[in-house]
Design a protein around this motif. Structure first.
Motif, PDB file in Angstrom:
ATOM      1  N   PHE A 134       0.865  -1.167   0.000  1.00 25.03           N
ATOM      2  CA  PHE A 134       0.000   0.000   0.000  1.00 25.03           C
ATOM      3  C   PHE A 134       0.913   1.233   0.000  1.00 25.03           C
ATOM      4  O   PHE A 134       1.867   1.298   0.783  1.00 25.03           O
ATOM      5  CB  PHE A 134      -0.894   0.031   1.234  1.00 25.03           C
ATOM      6  N   TYR A 135       0.618   2.180  -0.865  1.00 28.36           N
ATOM      7  CA  TYR A 135       1.396   3.410  -0.941  1.00 28.36           C
ATOM      8  C   TYR A 135       0.531   4.555  -0.418  1.00 28.36           C
ATOM      9  O   TYR A 135      -0.563   4.811  -0.939  1.00 28.36           O
ATOM     10  CB  TYR A 135       1.846   3.673  -2.372  1.00 28.36           C
ATOM     11  N   TYR A 136       1.043   5.203   0.622  1.00 28.93           N
ATOM     12  CA  TYR A 136       0.326   6.305   1.260  1.00 28.93           C
ATOM     13  C   TYR A 136       0.934   7.639   0.848  1.00 28.93           C
ATOM     14  O   TYR A 136       2.170   7.810   0.885  1.00 28.93           O
ATOM     15  CB  TYR A 136       0.397   6.194   2.777  1.00 28.93           C
ATOM     16  N   CYS A 137       0.073   8.563   0.512  1.00 26.81           N
ATOM     17  CA  CYS A 137       0.445   9.964   0.314  1.00 26.81           C
ATOM     18  C   CYS A 137       0.387  10.618   1.689  1.00 26.81           C
ATOM     19  O   CYS A 137      -0.624  10.481   2.410  1.00 26.81           O
ATOM     20  CB  CYS A 137      -0.538  10.605  -0.651  1.00 26.81           C
ATOM     21  N   VAL A 138       1.449  11.313   2.055  1.00 27.54           N
ATOM     22  CA  VAL A 138       1.580  11.788   3.432  1.00 27.54           C
ATOM     23  C   VAL A 138       2.021  13.251   3.453  1.00 27.54           C
ATOM     24  O   VAL A 138       2.920  13.648   2.708  1.00 27.54           O
ATOM     25  CB  VAL A 138       2.609  10.925   4.185  1.00 27.54           C
ATOM     26  N   LYS A 139       1.408  14.023   4.298  1.00 22.72           N
ATOM     27  CA  LYS A 139       1.726  15.447   4.452  1.00 22.72           C
ATOM     28  C   LYS A 139       2.743  15.641   5.568  1.00 22.72           C
ATOM     29  O   LYS A 139       2.641  15.030   6.636  1.00 22.72           O
ATOM     30  CB  LYS A 139       0.457  16.229   4.773  1.00 22.72           C
TER      31      LYS A 139
END
Lengths: 113, 123
Positions: free
Chosen positions: B93-98
């Motif tokens: 799973f690839y998460y976009c993270v701030k």
């Protein structure tokens, strides 16, 4: 790279009891210039993405219940859940952001006894 | 409300390419570094790549260096990850993270995460 090691890998705690998770870094993540520890804690509930609980080793994020607390300095840190609730069942991760790449511990699974 | 919505995941053969996208909203996108963090099924978290708010620095994990490229389009409030020469071990799973700090000059802590997009590399 800084290696983060958590202990234990899993623990089972009765409702209302204290849960303690440890995190050890292979190098100090304390920055003398600003006296801050570059250490964060995250909670990941089953089927969800991680959620930031604590930054700077002990600063709780807005909205995080005060039963969650972080402590420690240098290379040794602790996340404490003072009174475990059913909704706290999750995997908890520590992360250092003192140096690049940022690295995570392997995770600690918290369950209800 | 901060929202990060990833897209572009799927099943791909080893050696092929895939491009992930992340649509951001609810905050001033061009004030923050952004990152990709991945998680193999049932495993822990691994930071993959980060990019500064004005794209003047990019960083990569050794495991993806030379194969993955991170980029952003501040006009579109979007983050991207171009993944080339994919390997079975990139399955996650690839998460976009701030990033948690505005105008950060390097990766910090991560205060918001998307729901993730699954990349499966298999023949």
């Amino acid at each position: 790279d800084i290696v983060m090691t958590q202990s234990p890998d899993s623990l089972a705690v009765s409702l209302g009891e204290r849960a303690t998770i440890n995190c050890k870094s292979s190098h100090s993540v304390f920055y003398i210039a600003n006296k801050k520890n570059y250490l964060a804690w995250y909670q990941q509930k089953p089927g969800q993405s991680p959620k930031l609980l604590i930054s700077w080793a002990s600063t709780r994020e807005s909205g995080v219940p005060d039963r969650f607390s972080g402590s420690g300095s240098g290379t040794d840190f602790t996340l404490t859940i003072s009174s475990l609730q059913a909704e706290d069942v999750a995997v908890y991760y520590c992360q250092q952001y003192d140096s690049t790449p940022p690295t995570f511990g392997q995770g600690t699974k918290v369950e209800i006894k | 409300e901060v929202q990060l919505v990833e897209s572009g995941g799927g099943l791909v053969q080893p050696g092929r390419s895939l491009r992930l996208s992340c649509a951001a909203s609810g905050f001033t996108f061009d004030d923050y570094a952004m990152h990709w963090v991945r998680q193999a099924p049932g495993k822990g978290l691994e930071w993959v790549s980060g990019i500064s708010w004005k794209s003047d620095w990019t960083e990569y994990a050794d495991s993806v260096k030379g194969r993955f490229t991170i980029s952003r389009d501040n006009a579109k409030n979007s983050l991207y990850l171009q993944m080339n020469s994919l390997r079975v071990e990139d399955t996650a799973f690839y998460y976009c993270v701030k990033d948690g700090l505005s105008l950060a000059g390097r990766p910090e802590y991560f205060d918001y995460w998307g729901q993730g997009t699954l990349v499966t590399v298999s023949s």
